[in-house]
Design a protein around this motif. Structure first.
Motif, PDB file in Angstrom:
ATOM      1  N   LEU A   1       0.828  -1.203   0.000  1.00  0.00           N
ATOM      2  CA  LEU A   1       0.000   0.000   0.000  1.00  0.00           C
ATOM      3  C   LEU A   1       0.864   1.256   0.000  1.00  0.00           C
ATOM      4  O   LEU A   1       1.898   1.314   0.667  1.00  0.00           O
TER       5      LEU A   1
ATOM      6  N   GLU B   1      -2.943   5.508   0.357  1.00  0.00           N
ATOM      7  CA  GLU B   1      -3.930   4.437   0.539  1.00  0.00           C
ATOM      8  C   GLU B   1      -4.048   4.050   2.015  1.00  0.00           C
ATOM      9  O   GLU B   1      -5.149   3.854   2.530  1.00  0.00           O
ATOM     10  N   LEU B   2      -2.945   3.949   2.687  1.00  0.00           N
ATOM     11  CA  LEU B   2      -2.944   3.611   4.102  1.00  0.00           C
ATOM     12  C   LEU B   2      -3.642   4.691   4.924  1.00  0.00           C
ATOM     13  O   LEU B   2      -4.440   4.400   5.821  1.00  0.00           O
TER      14      LEU B   2
ATOM     15  N   VAL C   1      -7.421   4.425   4.518  1.00  0.00           N
ATOM     16  CA  VAL C   1      -7.964   3.329   5.333  1.00  0.00           C
ATOM     17  C   VAL C   1      -8.092   3.765   6.794  1.00  0.00           C
ATOM     18  O   VAL C   1      -9.109   3.521   7.453  1.00  0.00           O
TER      19      VAL C   1
ATOM     20  N   LEU D   1       1.383   5.293   0.924  1.00  0.00           N
ATOM     21  CA  LEU D   1       1.072   6.070   2.117  1.00  0.00           C
ATOM     22  C   LEU D   1      -0.329   6.692   2.030  1.00  0.00           C
ATOM     23  O   LEU D   1      -1.063   6.712   3.012  1.00  0.00           O
TER      24      LEU D   1
END
Length: 151
Positions: A14, A18-19, A22, A16
Motif C-alpha cells: 500500500l 492508501e494507508l 484506510v 502512504l
C-alpha cells in the motif's frame, strides 16, 4: 494466471495515501459507533430507573396489604411513605436512587396508590429526572420519556 502474476509482480504494498485513507475511514466508523453505543448505554440507565420506580410501586402494594385496615382502606399511619422506608422495611432491595427520600408513595381515599418522584430523585448516569407522578393504574405504561432525563 500468468497475466495476474505479471501485474502483481510490480506491486510492493500500500502507498502512504492508501494507508491514510484506510485509517481515516476506520476512524469515522469508530466515531459513529462510539456515539451510538453511548446512546444505548444512557437509554439502558434510564430504563433501569423506570424499572426501579415500578419496583417501588410493587413494594408499596405489599406495604399497603400489610398495613391497611379493612374499615378505612388507609394505612395505619395515614402518612406518605418514601422509598427509603420501603427499603428499611425490607420490601425493596437492590435499587439505587439519587435521593430515595424524594420518592413518595401516597394513598387516596379511593385506595389508589400514587408515587410522586421529585426533581433529581433519580440518577441515570449524569442525567437527572424532572418531577413526575404516577398511580398504580398507570405504572405499567411508565416510560423513560415521562421523567425527561437531562443533565
Amino acid at each position: 494466471m500468468k497475466r495476474l502474476k505479471d501485474v502483481m509482480k510490480d506491486e510492493q504494498g500500500l502507498t502512504l495515501v492508501e494507508l491514510l485513507a484506510v485509517v481515516v475511514i476506520l476512524a469515522v466508523i469508530l466515531g459513529i459507533g462510539a456515539v451510538g453505543i453511548g446512546t444505548v448505554i444512557q437509554n439502558a440507565r434510564e430504563d433501569g430507573q423506570v424499572a426501579a420506580i415500578q419496583q417501588v410501586m410493587a413494594a408499596a402494594q405489599v406495604y399497603d396489604a400489610q398495613n391497611a385496615t379493612d374499615e378505612t382502606k388507609a394505612w395505619v399511619t395515614d402518612a406518605p411513605v418514601d422509598a427509603q422506608k420501603l427499603i428499611t422495611d425490607g420490601l425493596l432491595k437492590a435499587v439505587t436512587f439519587a435521593d430515595s427520600a424524594k420518592i413518595i408513595v401516597t394513598k387516596d381515599a379511593n385506595g389508589v396508590l400514587s408515587i410522586a418522584v421529585a426533581d433529581d430523585a433519580l440518577l441515570a448516569g449524569k442525567k437527572k429526572n424532572k418531577a413526575h407522578t404516577v398511580n398504580d393504574k398507570q405504572i405499567s405504561s411508565l416510560k423513560r420519556a415521562d421523567f425527561k432525563f437531562a443533565e
